[in-house]
Structures are given as structure tokens and as C-alpha cells.
Design a protein around this motif. Structure first.
Motif, mmCIF file in Angstrom:
data_model
loop_
_atom_site.group_PDB
_atom_site.id
_atom_site.type_symbol
_atom_site.label_atom_id
_atom_site.label_comp_id
_atom_site.label_asym_id
_atom_site.label_seq_id
_atom_site.Cartn_x
_atom_site.Cartn_y
_atom_site.Cartn_z
ATOM 1 N N ASN A 189 -35.201 61.788 -34.964
ATOM 2 C CA ASN A 189 -33.931 61.087 -34.742
ATOM 3 C C ASN A 189 -33.258 60.693 -36.056
ATOM 4 O OD1 ASN A 189 -34.524 61.287 -32.074
ATOM 5 N ND2 ASN A 189 -34.641 59.106 -31.661
ATOM 6 N N VAL A 190 -33.901 60.995 -37.186
ATOM 7 C CA VAL A 190 -33.410 60.569 -38.495
ATOM 8 C C VAL A 190 -32.650 61.705 -39.172
ATOM 9 C CG1 VAL A 190 -34.098 59.761 -40.782
ATOM 10 C CG2 VAL A 190 -35.279 58.916 -38.739
ATOM 11 N N GLN A 191 -31.492 61.386 -39.745
ATOM 12 C CA GLN A 191 -30.719 62.363 -40.510
ATOM 13 C C GLN A 191 -31.274 62.499 -41.924
ATOM 14 O OE1 GLN A 191 -28.134 64.215 -39.413
ATOM 15 N NE2 GLN A 191 -27.836 65.249 -41.374
ATOM 16 N N LYS A 192 -31.470 61.359 -42.598
ATOM 17 C CA LYS A 192 -31.986 61.402 -43.962
ATOM 18 C C LYS A 192 -32.602 60.062 -44.317
ATOM 19 C CE LYS A 192 -27.505 60.183 -46.041
ATOM 20 N NZ LYS A 192 -26.474 60.555 -47.023
ATOM 21 N N ILE A 193 -33.467 60.081 -45.338
ATOM 22 C CA ILE A 193 -34.071 58.870 -45.892
ATOM 23 C C ILE A 193 -33.752 58.849 -47.380
ATOM 24 C CG2 ILE A 193 -36.226 57.669 -46.389
ATOM 25 C CD1 ILE A 193 -37.398 58.957 -43.887
ATOM 26 N N GLU A 194 -33.180 57.746 -47.852
ATOM 27 C CA GLU A 194 -32.846 57.596 -49.270
ATOM 28 C C GLU A 194 -33.797 56.588 -49.905
ATOM 29 O OE1 GLU A 194 -28.314 57.589 -49.832
ATOM 30 O OE2 GLU A 194 -28.595 57.186 -47.688
ATOM 31 N N VAL A 195 -34.409 56.980 -51.001
ATOM 32 C CA VAL A 195 -35.330 56.125 -51.743
ATOM 33 C C VAL A 195 -34.611 55.654 -53.004
ATOM 34 C CG1 VAL A 195 -37.564 55.970 -52.866
ATOM 35 C CG2 VAL A 195 -37.285 57.441 -50.860
ATOM 36 N N ILE A 196 -34.324 54.354 -53.071
ATOM 37 C CA ILE A 196 -33.588 53.769 -54.198
ATOM 38 C C ILE A 196 -34.559 52.889 -54.980
ATOM 39 C CG2 ILE A 196 -31.536 52.461 -54.876
ATOM 40 C CD1 ILE A 196 -30.441 52.976 -52.040
ATOM 41 N N PRO A 197 -35.169 53.399 -56.078
ATOM 42 C CA PRO A 197 -36.183 52.615 -56.796
ATOM 43 C C PRO A 197 -35.635 51.336 -57.416
ATOM 44 C CG PRO A 197 -36.322 54.942 -57.366
ATOM 45 C CD PRO A 197 -35.047 54.757 -56.621
ATOM 46 N N MET A 198 -34.376 51.341 -57.859
ATOM 47 C CA MET A 198 -33.773 50.160 -58.476
ATOM 48 C C MET A 198 -32.533 49.771 -57.696
ATOM 49 S SD MET A 198 -34.086 50.871 -62.562
ATOM 50 C CE MET A 198 -35.550 51.645 -63.261
ATOM 51 N N ALA A 199 -32.599 48.640 -57.001
ATOM 52 C CA ALA A 199 -31.478 48.184 -56.191
ATOM 53 C C ALA A 199 -30.360 47.648 -57.071
ATOM 54 C CB ALA A 199 -31.940 47.102 -55.217
ATOM 55 N N GLY A 200 -29.111 47.842 -56.637
ATOM 56 C CA GLY A 200 -27.957 47.371 -57.390
ATOM 57 C C GLY A 200 -27.726 45.877 -57.235
ATOM 58 N N ALA A 201 -26.700 45.385 -57.922
ATOM 59 C CA ALA A 201 -26.419 43.950 -57.926
ATOM 60 C C ALA A 201 -25.928 43.444 -56.579
ATOM 61 C CB ALA A 201 -25.381 43.633 -59.012
ATOM 62 N N ASP A 202 -25.512 44.364 -55.673
ATOM 63 C CA ASP A 202 -25.063 43.918 -54.359
ATOM 64 C C ASP A 202 -26.224 43.612 -53.428
ATOM 65 O OD1 ASP A 202 -25.574 46.602 -54.669
ATOM 66 O OD2 ASP A 202 -24.191 47.251 -53.113
ATOM 67 N N TYR A 203 -27.461 43.926 -53.849
ATOM 68 C CA TYR A 203 -28.642 43.547 -53.091
ATOM 69 C C TYR A 203 -29.242 42.277 -53.684
ATOM 70 C CZ TYR A 203 -28.355 48.331 -51.323
ATOM 71 O OH TYR A 203 -27.926 49.500 -50.755
ATOM 72 N N ASP A 204 -30.027 41.563 -52.879
ATOM 73 C CA ASP A 204 -30.675 40.355 -53.376
ATOM 74 C C ASP A 204 -31.489 40.668 -54.623
ATOM 75 O OD1 ASP A 204 -29.868 38.398 -51.390
ATOM 76 O OD2 ASP A 204 -31.080 39.540 -49.984
#
Length: 798
Positions: A189-204
Motif C-alpha cells: 500500500n506504500v508508494q515510497k519511503i524517504e529516509v532523511i538522516p538530518m531533519a531540517g529546522a521545520d522539525y523539532d
């Protein structure tokens, strides 16, 4: 290193043509934005120059040399279209309109590259991949580049605390609740999975573990759609008790502007593991005082239930509101039966102590979370405003019952009983507002703020008795501590700027957070303000951007979970006790990486992480006591640096192979011990496509010795195999496999002042795993949407 430099140099040779940027939006003939459409830019001689895929808003952009081209756009379920375009500088084309196909698409095989790399993330293209067949989403996360997902949670590049998103919604879940939810979603049921090792400033700023972003498949028009699943496993060998099964469902309904969705699951786990432990104690002259050898059998039974209800309503083409409620409840039972012998070699008589212990824990608890949001589209470029309100509540009760029969030498045995009664409650209130403003097709800014208020109450009372049933319980003032009663407020503001200049792209942001924390009963107060910068700089080494150099930096904070801040003591055995630490302070990390991307997908990275005030679990002893205490403390620092590679190969049409390697030099300094080690981890996945819709796969992993402070984990690894079959026009999938074929134990050693410990733990036994998934729909297919939330970081600390 020479090989890496050679790749960089070879990828840097490109022509001197002037490069422009072509962009636009794909829409359906009914005005809906079309996600994941394939856009190909071709020369008039039919030679492909570049290509891309539209995002969730139908937007796309392609950098290419200036000139005249033919633009081809296709998407499953629509008739394809072509358009002649002229690229000069930055060119925005009129909306591309696709007409729905009048006939169903049968027998179409979509082949995509499983893993590709973008500037700040890996992208696992799950849709159309045989790797996803028969897996749940949690398993699929576990084979993503640099990711380890097991019973202890999700780690990215060895760092725990990864946040999980479904679309643009941060999941307001953690621990067993999060794992149970992800296991209820079939990977197909999943289209894609993105792995973001370093979150941007818009994340906590507490997102130091990175982000896992899951995009579910999007469908179109009104109707009902859903999935029914059943998964389970059992031990291969009868001497083990290790059972699990989980039925789950997902149903989605859309009518005009209204989208309703629900999902739920029930699971039962009953597992047993064996643990063997040896402790040696020494005096100040390093002479052996005593040894303890113990054998324990640990059984755990739990039954979690989960139900989610949500709705999204489009007020008009630019404004929408949404709401979601999640219920979760869980009953637990764990029991450990242990036999141990303590020996004193210097004593002539009564030099042994034999213990027969029984530790039982019964608990129940649940959580309720609710989210409301409002989203407004500010212009035709894709600018948005979001306002999100979150509330979460959880509570749990626990009852520990312990008994121990101690026999000293030839003396008569003495039995003691202990009881612990625990009660905890958490509440989270959060309000988030943010704006994404598109300044042009190639530049944008994001800014916003968040305020959260958390309350935590936790109490544990201790009782003793030396009388058999019925127990004569006596309150233990020495073990009982004042209840933990925390209030915490966090306020945050952030700003991010994004831009691209031909082959160069930049994303830079700054987040400021002020934290106020008070323990009403313990007198603990913490007030601090911190800045958290984040930046990604990427440079395309050729016209197609298939070869790239990417540099990243981020600063993050990790706040201790409320559970380890509690002032408690819990015995694991007669010789080991876990205690809390209300004086823990946050740890801070600086993260850097330099990545070379070859042919969109092969990646080679130099990585580094430098952590101060590290929160680690250490062990120590106290004078005139045989007990070893485990406690989380703030160590001085931990630095790690090294290389990582992700190499996905499609060897033939029927055989694909994905390989990840990470090598890190890890150095730790603390008041307890200094350590240094070279840590290596490897993950591999092989998939074979067989005739008649059969598939076969092998997954394996290995990790070297790792030493952190006083703890050392010895090398370990394992591999799994599975065969899968698709039926009923690919709507049903059957899977059967065997996990943990090597059945390697976990071995941990520790050494501190006056003691040595060696722990040998049998992990999951060999198990047979089976699952069946069935996808259904009634009426027309439709676009599935979910409600965004903003309080996942707070709840993860419960």
C-alpha cells in the motif's frame, strides 16, 4: 578513498552549455492535481535528455540545457500526452492536463529503481518493487538504506529516536504502539519511503534521529478502498514459546469533498527468551571477592488494540479542515524465573548463596490522541498556511510481585516478598503554525512556530513481606520516593530559505527553542534557550543531475524521556537494579556529512557526529552491597566519524541486490570509562522473481563489536528467507518464510570499578513467519488523504 575521489572527478566532466530549468504542474481533466506522473524531456530526434516524477501537488521541475524539446507526460490510469516546449532560462509551462483512461490497465509491469538519492534523503520506491511483496511497512523500513528497525525501535545510521511521518503527518505514536501501527500497513500500500538522516529546522530540534517519511499510494475519484491483513509467526523448535499474530484492516471512503478513513488492529504476542549472567566482584587490591552465575527464563505476553478514525473536508479548492482520533490500549504480563548462585572463595564455611527468584509484572494502559488542522493554499505556486492543534493523553497501572528464596550454605532457606504498585499519567497540548511561501519556481521560504505544554505524573510504592500468602505487606519508606510530577513547556520559532542556481541548490534554516521544566516534588528546575542551525548544499556534476555532491550540517538536542527522569528503583534480579535519574540534562549533537551520488542511486558518504553531555546507561556499585545499579547519566562526550555506502544493483530482470555498509570510529569519554572502537555494520537484501508470480528473497545483517563507555556488545548477525505468491490479479499476496536462521545470541560485557559482568542472551529463536494481504475496492478509486499532526516529538518521550 582513492576510488571515491576517482568517481568524483569522473562525474565532474560536463559540457559548457547554458543550463535552464523547466517546470510546471500536472492536472487531470477534472482539475485534480496528478501525483507521480512521469515527465520525460526528449530532443526532436527522440533522444531522452532528462526525466522526473511529479510530487504530491502535481508539481515538477527538470534542469536541462537550453533548447527546443518534446515533453512527454504519462501516468497509470490516464492517457499520455506530448507537448513541444522551448527552454530559455527558467521556464514555467502551462498546466499539463491528462485525460482519464477509459479502459482498465491490465498486465502492466512498472519497473522503477528501488533506491535513489536526493539532496537530503534516500528514496525507496516501494511501488512496483518486488521487494515489498508480502512485507509490512515496518519490515520495509528496516531494509531502507542506513536504517535498522527491530523490536527496540528505528535507528538511522546507528542513531535512535527517528520520527515517522505518513505523508505530511507526523505520527503521534512511539514504542510498541508505533510498531503495531506500521505492521498493520502492508508494504504494497506504500508508494515510497524517504529516509532523511538530518531533519531540517521545520522539525523539532529533538529530531536528531532523523525522519522516516512514508507516502501511501494515491488513487482517484469517489468510492471505497481498503485492505485486510493477517500476519503471524511461530517457533521452529518446540522448546521455545514464541508466538505472534495480528489481524488488521484499513478502509477509506471519499464522496465529493469529504474523505473518511479508519484503520485498526489487534495483536497478541507470547514470547520467551533465556538469559545467562556472570558477575565477578573485586576488592581494592583486585582480588576476587565473589562470583555470581545465574540463569533466567523471561516470558512476556501482551495484547494491544488500536483504532484510528479520521476525516478531511475541502471547504473549497483552497481551504480544507481535518480531524483524527487514535485509540490504543494494551494489557501486559511478564514473568522472570531465575536461579543464581553466589560464591565467596575466601570463606571457609557457608561460602555459597543460592537464590530462587520469581518476578511478575502485570500492567494495563492506554492512550487517546486527537488532532485538528486547517490548511490554506495561498497562491497558484503552491504556497500554504497550516494551523495544527494536538492533544494526547496516556495512563498506565502496573503491579510488580517479587519473591526470592535465599539459602546460605547449609542454613535453612529464607523467603522474602516484595510488591511494587505503579501509576503514571501523561498529557500533551501542542499548537503549531507554519507558512511555506513560494517566491518563484526555484526559491521558497518556510517559517513558523510551535508551543507545547506537557504534564507528567508517575508514582511507585514499595512493600515488603516475609510471610507467605496471604501476604502481610509493610510499606518500605527506604525504597519509596516522592511521586514524580513534571510540567514542561517548549516554545519554538524557525525560518528556512531554499533556492537553486543552475546546478547549485541550497537549503538553510535556523530554529530557536526555549524550554522550561519543573519537577514539583523533587525541586528540579531547568530553563534554557538554544539555537539549532541546519543546511544542505548540493551541486550537480552533470546536466541530468545524476551525479551530485551533497554537503549537510545540523545541530540537534535530545531530551531525556520522562521515564528515565523518574526517581525509581526496579530490581531485575537479586544482584541488578535499575534506577532513574531526575537530574539528567539534554544532550547536544552536531552532525556533518559529505555525500557523492553516482547515477542517481549509488551513494558514498563521509559522516561525522559529535555529541556533548551524552545520555548513556552506565553501571556502578555501592560499598557493602552485592547489587550492580544501572542508571542513565550524562557522560562527557562521544564522537563518531567514518564512511557509509548504499549500493542497489539490478543484476538481471529477475534478480536484484541491495547492499549497505557503514564503518565508524567511535570514541567515548566519561567519568566512568573511556572507550574507542571501530564499528562496522552490513545489511544485504536479495530478491528473485520466479515464474507464475512467485518471488523469493534473502535478507541478512551483521554488526561488529561495539564498545561505549563501560559496555561492550560482541559481534552478531543473522539472515531470513521467504517465498511469496501473488493471486487474484495481484490483489492477494501470500508469504511464508523463516527468520533468524543462525539464531545468534546477544553477548554483552561490562567492566567498572570493582566488578566485571558477562551477559549472554538468546534473542528471537528461529521462527516461521506467514502472512496474507487482500486489497479490495468498491466503486471508483479515489485520492486518500490524512490529517497532519504536530506533537509526535513530545509523545515519543512518554
Amino acid at each position: 578513498m582513492i576510488f571515491l575521489l576517482g568517481l568524483i572527478v569522473s562525474g565532474g566532466v560536463f559540457g559548457a552549455q547554458t543550463v535552464g530549468k523547466l517546470s510546471g504542474t500536472v492536472r487531470s481533466d477534472k482539475g485534480d492535481k496528478v501525483a507521480y506522473a512521469t515527465i520525460i524531456l526528449m530532443k526532436q530526434d527522440s533522444v531522452q535528455v532528462a526525466g522526473t516524477v511529479s510530487d504530491e501537488e502535481g508539481r515538477w521541475a527538470i534542469p536541462a540545457p537550453e533548447g527546443d524539446y518534446l515533453l512527454k507526460v504519462t501516468c497509470m490510469g490516464y492517457e499520455g500526452t506530448e507537448r513541444e516546449v522551448v527552454l530559455r532560462g527558467t521556464t514555467e509551462v502551462d498546466d499539463i492536463v491528462l485525460t482519464e483512461s477509459a479502459t482498465a490497465i491490465e498486465g502492466v509491469v512498472v519497473r522503477t529503481k528501488l533506491i535513489t538519492r536526493e539532496a537530503d534523503r534516500f528514496v525507496v520506491n516501494v511501488s512496483g518493487s518486488n521487494t515489498a511483496i508480502g512485507k509490512d511497512t515496518y519490515e520495509m523500513i528496516g531494509i531502507s538504506p542506513g536504517v535498522r528497525a527491530d523490536e527496540d525501535g528505528i535507528k538511522i545510521n546507528g542513531r535512535s529516536g527517528a520520527r515517522v511521518m505518513i505523508g505530511e503527518r507526523l505520527l503521534n505514536m512511539s514504542g510498541d504502539e508505533l510498531i503495531s501501527y506500521l505492521r498493520s500497513i502492508p508494504a504494497e500500500n506504500v508508494q515510497k519511503i524517504e529516509v532523511i538522516p538530518m531533519a531540517g529546522a521545520d522539525y523539532d530540534a529533538d529530531s536528531s534521529g532523523g525522519i522516516i517519511k512514508i507516502t501511501l499510494k494515491r488513487q482517484r475519484n469517489d468510492g471505497v478502498d481498503g485492505t485486510l491483513s493477517l500476519a503471524g509467526y511461530m517457533p521452529v523448535e518446540s522448546k521455545y514459546d514464541y508466538w505472534f499474530w495480528q489481524p488488521s484492516f484499513r478502509v477509506n471512503y471519499q464522496k465529493d469533498r469529504l474523505n473518511l478513513y479508519t484503520s485498526g488492529s489487534y495483536s497478541k504476542y507470547d514470547g520467551t527468551i533465556d538469559v545467562f549472567d556472570r558477575i565477578e566482584r573485586f576488592d581494592e587490591n583486585n582480588e576476587l571477592i565473589s562470583t555470581v552465575n545465574s540463569a533466567s527464563r523471561m516470558r512476556e505476553v501482551n495484547e494491544p488494540y488500536r483504532l484510528s478514525l479520521g476525516a478531511v473536508y475541502d471547504l473549497n479548492s483552497r481551504h480544507s479542515v481535518g480531524g483524527e482520533v487514535n485509540f490504543y490500549t494494551k494489557d501486559d504480563m511478564s514473568r522472570t524465573i531465575a536461579d543464581s548462585r553466589q560464591q565467596f572463595p575466601t570463606l571457609a564455611t557457608n561460602n555459597t548463596v543460592d537464590n530462587k527468584s520469581d518476578y511478575e509484572n502485570y500492567g494495563n494502559g492506554g492512550s487517546l490522541s486527537a488532532t485538528l488542522n486547517y490548511i490554506a493554499k495561498l497562491d497558484t505556486l503552491g504556497s500554504t498556511f497550516k494551523l495544527i492543534a494536538d492533544y494526547s493523553h496516556s495512563d498506565s497501572d502496573s503491579h510488580y510481585l517479587e519473591s526470592n528464596e535465599a539459602t546460605v550454605g547449609t542454613l535453612a532457606p529464607v523467603t522474602e516478598y516484595r510488591r511494587l504498585l505503579g501509576d503514571s499519567e501523561f498529557n500533551i497540548y501542542a499548537l503549531t503554525a507554519n507558512v511555506e511561501k513560494k517566491l518563484s519556481p526555484r526559491s521558497s521560504v518556510r517559517y513558523g512556530g510551535k508551543i507545547s505544554y506537557n504534564t507528567v505524573f508517575d508514582r511507585m510504592d514499595y512493600y515488603n513481606s516475609t510471610v507467605g500468602e496471604p501476604y502481610d505487606w509493610v510499606f518500605d519508606d527506604n525504597m519509596t520516593n516522592p511521586p514524580t510530577d513534571y510540567n514542561e513547556s517548549v516554545g519554538a520559532l524557525y525560518f528556512i530559505y531554499n533556492n537553486s542556481w543552475k546546478r547549485l541548490s541550497l537549503s538553510a534554516g535556523l530554529r530557536g527553542e526555549y524550554t522550561w521544566l519543573e519537577n514539583k516534588n523533587g525541586g528540579v528546575k531547568q530553563n534554557y534557550f538554544d539555537l539549532f542551525p541546519n543546511a544542505t548544499l548540493s551541486y550537480a556534476l552533470n546536466d541530468r543531475s545524476s551525479n551530485m555532491l551533497i554537503a549537510q550540517y545540523s545541530r540537534n538536542i535530545y531530551r531525556p524521556s520522562f521515564s528515565v527522569l523518574n526517581n525509581y528503583q526496579v530490581r531485575i534480579s537479586e544482584y541488578t537494579t535499575v534506577i532513574g535519574n531526575p537530574n539528567l540534562t539534554p544532550q547536544y549533537s552536531s552532525n556533518l556529512s559529505l555525500t557523492y551520488v553516482l547515477n542517481y542511486k549509488y551513494t558514498f558518504s563521509l559522516v561525522g557526529q559529535f555529541v556533548r553531555d551524552v545520555i548513556q546507561q552506565q553501571m556502578f556499585t555501592q560499598p557493602d552491597s552485592d547489587v550492580i545499579y544501572y542508571q542513565h547519566v550524562n557522560s562527557a562526550e562521544q564522537n563518531s566519524y567514518g564512511v557509509s555506502m548504499s549500493l542497489p544493483f539490478e543484476v538481471t530482470k529477475w534478480f536484484s541486490f541491495n547492499y549497505d555498509l557503514q564503518m565508524l570510529q567511535m570514541d567515548t569519554k566519561s567519568e566512568f570509562a573511556n572507550s574507542s572502537c571501530l564499528y562496522t555494520s552490513m545489511d544485504a537484501n536479495m530478491n528473485f522473481t520466479l515464474p507464475r508470480n512467485f518471488f523469493f528473497e534473502v535478507n541478512g545483517w551483521w554488526m561488529s563489536k561495539v564498545e561505549i563507555g563501560t559496555l561492550m556488545q560482541l559481534p552478531m548477525g543473522d539472515f531470513d528467507v521467504a517465498i511469496k505468491k501473488r493471486l487474484k490479479n495481484n490483489k492477494m499476496t501470500l508469504s511464508l518464510g523463516v527468520d533468524n536462521l543462525l539464531n545468534n545470541p546477544g553477548r554483552i560485557r561490562s567492566q567498572g570499578e570493582g566488578f566485571k559482568e558477562s551477559l549472554h542472551q538468546m534473542n528471537q529463536p528461529r521462527i516461521v513467519r506467514a502472512s496474507v494481504n487482500y486489497n479490495f475496492n468498491a466503486g471508483k478509486k479515489f485520492t486518500r488523504r490524512t490529517v497532519e499532526t504536530g506533537a509526535a516529538e513530545e509523545k515519543s518521550r512518554m
